[in-house]
Enzyme design. Sequence first.
Site, mmCIF file in Angstrom:
data_model
loop_
_atom_site.group_PDB
_atom_site.id
_atom_site.type_symbol
_atom_site.label_atom_id
_atom_site.label_comp_id
_atom_site.label_asym_id
_atom_site.label_seq_id
_atom_site.Cartn_x
_atom_site.Cartn_y
_atom_site.Cartn_z
ATOM 1 N N SER A 140 0.863 -1.175 0.000
ATOM 2 C CA SER A 140 0.000 0.000 0.000
ATOM 3 C C SER A 140 0.902 1.228 0.000
ATOM 4 O O SER A 140 1.717 1.395 0.906
ATOM 5 C CB SER A 140 -0.880 -0.022 1.253
ATOM 6 N N LYS A 166 -1.238 -1.039 -4.349
ATOM 7 C CA LYS A 166 -2.376 -0.187 -3.989
ATOM 8 C C LYS A 166 -1.837 1.221 -3.819
ATOM 9 O O LYS A 166 -0.835 1.432 -3.134
ATOM 10 C CB LYS A 166 -2.998 -0.713 -2.698
ATOM 11 N N LYS A 168 -2.853 5.208 -2.721
ATOM 12 C CA LYS A 168 -3.849 6.053 -2.074
ATOM 13 C C LYS A 168 -4.228 7.167 -3.037
ATOM 14 O O LYS A 168 -3.365 7.719 -3.748
ATOM 15 C CB LYS A 168 -3.271 6.665 -0.796
ATOM 16 N N ASP A 193 -7.125 3.353 -3.118
ATOM 17 C CA ASP A 193 -7.813 3.457 -1.820
ATOM 18 C C ASP A 193 -8.039 4.935 -1.528
ATOM 19 O O ASP A 193 -7.089 5.708 -1.412
ATOM 20 C CB ASP A 193 -6.954 2.815 -0.726
ATOM 21 N N GLU A 218 -11.132 1.120 -3.270
ATOM 22 C CA GLU A 218 -11.396 0.859 -1.852
ATOM 23 C C GLU A 218 -11.971 2.104 -1.194
ATOM 24 O O GLU A 218 -11.418 3.204 -1.333
ATOM 25 C CB GLU A 218 -10.080 0.442 -1.182
ATOM 26 N N ASP A 243 -13.641 -0.979 3.357
ATOM 27 C CA ASP A 243 -12.696 -1.064 4.472
ATOM 28 C C ASP A 243 -13.365 -0.438 5.695
ATOM 29 O O ASP A 243 -14.018 -1.133 6.499
ATOM 30 C CB ASP A 243 -11.388 -0.350 4.067
ATOM 31 N N LYS A 267 -9.643 -6.653 7.973
ATOM 32 C CA LYS A 267 -8.586 -6.053 8.788
ATOM 33 C C LYS A 267 -8.850 -6.478 10.230
ATOM 34 O O LYS A 267 -9.911 -6.175 10.786
ATOM 35 C CB LYS A 267 -8.659 -4.532 8.627
ATOM 36 N N GLY A 295 -4.150 -3.890 6.431
ATOM 37 C CA GLY A 295 -3.233 -3.700 7.551
ATOM 38 C C GLY A 295 -3.249 -2.276 8.050
ATOM 39 O O GLY A 295 -3.908 -1.400 7.465
HETATM 40 O O1 OSB Z 1 -6.925 2.334 4.539
HETATM 41 O O2 OSB Z 1 -5.922 0.463 4.421
HETATM 42 C C1 OSB Z 1 -5.987 1.629 4.864
HETATM 43 C C2 OSB Z 1 -2.819 2.441 6.846
HETATM 44 C C3 OSB Z 1 -3.340 3.191 7.863
HETATM 45 C C4 OSB Z 1 -4.691 3.460 7.862
HETATM 46 C C5 OSB Z 1 -5.511 2.956 6.861
HETATM 47 C C6 OSB Z 1 -4.989 2.180 5.852
HETATM 48 C C7 OSB Z 1 -3.608 1.948 5.826
HETATM 49 C C8 OSB Z 1 -2.940 1.222 4.767
HETATM 50 C C9 OSB Z 1 -1.608 0.594 5.105
HETATM 51 O O3 OSB Z 1 -3.338 1.176 3.633
HETATM 52 C C10 OSB Z 1 -1.596 -0.879 4.902
HETATM 53 C C11 OSB Z 1 -0.332 -1.473 5.486
HETATM 54 O O4 OSB Z 1 0.699 -1.466 4.792
HETATM 55 O O5 OSB Z 1 -0.367 -1.945 6.634
HETATM 56 MG MG MG Z 2 -8.195 1.245 3.277
#
Ligand code: OSB
Ligand code: MG
Length: 379
Positions: A140, A166, A168, A193, A218, A243, A267, A295
Amino acid sequence: MSYVVERVDLYLVRLPLVRPFTTSSHTKDHLDHIIVRLRTHDGAEGWGECASPSDPYYCPETVETCWHILRDFLAPALLGQPWRSPEEAAERWRKVRGNNFAKAGIEMACWDLDARARGISVARALGGEEARSFIESGVSLGIEATPDALLEQIARYVEQGYKRIKMKIGPGHDVADVAAVRERYPDLPLMVDANSAYTLADAPLLRELDRFGLMMIEQPLGADDIIDHAQLQRQLRTPICLDESIHSADDARKALDLGACRIINIKVSRLGGLAEARRTHDLCRARGVPVWCGGMHEFGVGRAANVAINSLPGFTLPGDVSGSDKAYREDIVEPPIRAHAGRLPVPLDRPGLGHDVVEERLRAALVREETITARGVLV
Ligand code: OSB
Ligand code: MG
């Protein structure tokens, strides 16, 4: 076997991120997570991690609300009362509403304690013979200032063999950024995401993403919404994955029944623990709905729990569970959690979570600690 926890230690541990991480709402350069340690009168031990962010921008919980709930409600509910399974332990705090990140931290420690005492791995305890020996891993990536900076990050992880990327997105960092990535990587398994950055009024913009062949988008809309998402999904070819909106297997059922999504991000912390994560997995598997493991930049304890749940057979898509070196220079567990060609091994033959806390490293990164016993709080 029956366990009576007589001591709960809470450790607030701070680790710097190897690279600042930006989502649609904010940026962070280090994380503070609570490591939970349970001990029974006869020397059994279990470890968990509460991966709550320190700020209430992803969900309402914060590190401090988790500390409060763990110290004043969850630990006292568990202490001194016998339990025979993690599910039975969780019964003790059933009347505590919400606070899923706090619950996940202590529940995970119960799974670890029980599995260690039985001499089996948490992955086996969760999945039995169906637990797989490796998981498919993705990364991510946060929002970067420029498309070039993002492409540089993508190149690094594609070279390492990760199975999907992924990225953001958020207003001002969406269609053009995705277009730049697609131009460079026409066939890369790619998803986005939005962390709730849009509203239904943005449907035309989100529809523009349909032309990029994304695996999914997402959580485009409200963190508490499944109605507007159902409306949006009807207008999009790209599958929506939820999520933030999903806090239980029951939430997943309702979202799927409404057509609010076609994929679920499982999660552990958002679902309040491994048992609810498994229930959500089982529900989706029975319905043929693909899931993947999300995560929260977990340290080694929580990451090991992610690996364990991700070993279940319904996790058919690569998730966000990457090697811990993606987030941290040095993690607090041994052996380290590392990816090899986009896969992480599941320590099926090691007892408990299979990655053990190195106490000197935990101490070196410690911000504060507190011990709760059946007789009260010791500082
Ligand atoms: O939206 O999945 C999410 C991290 C912090 C808060 C929300 C998210 C995330 C990640 C990181 O996308 C995923 C990871 O590498 O643990
Ligand atoms: Mg997310």
